[in-house]
Scaffold this motif. Structure first.
Motif, short mmCIF file in Angstrom:
data_model
loop_
_atom_site.label_atom_id
_atom_site.label_comp_id
_atom_site.label_asym_id
_atom_site.label_seq_id
_atom_site.Cartn_x
_atom_site.Cartn_y
_atom_site.Cartn_z
N ARG A 117 61.82 -11.28 -35.87
CA ARG A 117 61.15 -11.48 -34.58
C ARG A 117 59.65 -11.67 -34.77
NH1 ARG A 117 62.87 -7.06 -32.35
NH2 ARG A 117 64.89 -8.02 -31.94
N GLU A 118 59.06 -10.89 -35.67
CA GLU A 118 57.63 -11.02 -35.95
C GLU A 118 57.34 -12.36 -36.65
OE1 GLU A 118 55.06 -9.04 -34.98
OE2 GLU A 118 56.66 -8.13 -33.80
N SER A 128 58.37 -22.53 -30.26
CA SER A 128 58.14 -21.88 -28.97
C SER A 128 59.26 -20.89 -28.71
CB SER A 128 58.10 -22.93 -27.85
OG SER A 128 58.02 -22.32 -26.58
N ILE A 129 58.90 -19.63 -28.48
CA ILE A 129 59.89 -18.60 -28.20
C ILE A 129 60.29 -18.69 -26.74
CG2 ILE A 129 60.37 -16.13 -28.18
CD1 ILE A 129 58.32 -15.81 -30.41
N ASP A 151 55.24 -19.22 -33.52
CA ASP A 151 54.79 -19.51 -32.16
C ASP A 151 53.27 -19.56 -32.10
OD1 ASP A 151 55.63 -19.46 -29.11
OD2 ASP A 151 53.93 -18.10 -29.31
N GLN A 152 52.60 -18.64 -32.79
CA GLN A 152 51.14 -18.61 -32.80
C GLN A 152 50.57 -19.86 -33.48
OE1 GLN A 152 50.43 -14.87 -34.77
NE2 GLN A 152 50.92 -13.67 -32.95
N LYS A 178 57.19 -14.97 -34.10
CA LYS A 178 55.93 -14.91 -33.37
C LYS A 178 54.83 -15.64 -34.13
CE LYS A 178 56.69 -10.56 -30.85
NZ LYS A 178 56.23 -9.15 -30.69
N LYS A 179 54.85 -15.55 -35.47
CA LYS A 179 53.85 -16.27 -36.27
C LYS A 179 54.03 -17.78 -36.12
CE LYS A 179 52.91 -12.77 -39.81
NZ LYS A 179 51.44 -12.74 -39.54
N ALA A 206 64.20 -19.50 -30.38
CA ALA A 206 62.97 -20.24 -30.66
C ALA A 206 63.30 -21.71 -30.88
CB ALA A 206 62.29 -19.66 -31.89
#
Length: 235
Positions: free
Chosen positions: A44-45, A57-58, A51-52, A48-49, A63
């Motif tokens: 999950r983390e 895109s989550i 996505d950042q 997020k990376k 995603a």
């Protein structure tokens, strides 16, 4: 490197290499966790990376991959890292854009520069005419910095800072010292000194664009020849 970073970097490379199509959903957290022998929290983390960075895109249900063309400048560095040496085509595109930005910066600089600032630029242009092959790149960057700072254009500086931070470390890490036509560089620098004397912003802009073009062409040639040699092609 943490497990989260490892998972994110591998997925990032797979996305940038086109293993997943734009709009396609990435494997589920569960499937990725099994693949990497990691916890779902770690995956999950990692998502997020991605996505950042802007390449995924989550969304509800998972995603999804974002087309590279829809990303921001942040993705340039990872694209340059895909191969042992930066992609010559990408480097060429960066240098073409830098040429246009530098030309605009030079015009803006001359419109507002003090005599002290003009003298400083002329001094650097003089250094550029006599610099060795190894020192020319450093002197060239110093010249561009004076134009960009002196232009007093915040957005322009932010854009060029982004380009520099994404590309310069990769160029330096690869040990790229392009073979320049020293006489050509000297002639262009001399012409720019004359443009400063005449307060001719158009000639100054044209001169700095020519300089960027010389450095860009040399970088592209260096990278192309290095790529040919690594692939067993003609030296």
């Amino acid at each position: 490197m943490s497990k989260t970073e490892e998972v994110a970097l591998i997925l990032q490379e797979e996305i940038l290499r086109g293993q997943y199509r734009p709009g396609e959903r990435l494997p589920s957290e569960r499937d990725v966790a099994i693949r990497f022998e990691a916890s779902r929290g770690t995956v999950r983390e990692a998502f997020k990376k991605l996505d950042q960075l802007g390449i995924a895109s989550i969304q509800p249900g998972g995603a999804r991959v974002i087309a590279v063309e829809e990303c921001t400048l942040d993705v340039l560095g990872p694209l340059l890292d895909l191969n042992r040496l930066p992609d010559p085509v990408l480097v060429e595109e960066v240098m073409e854009l830098l040429s246009l930005l530098a030309g605009f910066a030079a015009q803006s600089f001359l419109q507002r520069a003090s005599e002290t600032e003009i003298i400083e630029v002329k001094t650097v242009l003089g250094e550029l005419q006599t610099a060795s092959q190894e020192k020319q790149g450093q002197t060239f960057r110093k010249l561009l910095r004076l134009f960009f700072i002196g232009s007093d254009r915040l957005v322009l500086r932010l854009i060029t800072n982004g380009l520099r931070m994404q590309m310069l470390p990769r160029i330096e890490a690869a040990g790229l010292i392009p073979a320049l036509d020293l006489q050509l560089v000297s002639n262009i620098a001399s012409g720019m000194q004359g443009a400063l004397d005449r307060k001719d912003s158009e000639d100054l802009s044209e001169g700095v664009q020519k300089l960027v073009g010389v450095f860009g062409s040399s970088l592209k040639q260096f990278l192309s020849e290095a790529d040919n040699q690594s692939n067993g092609g003609p030296a």
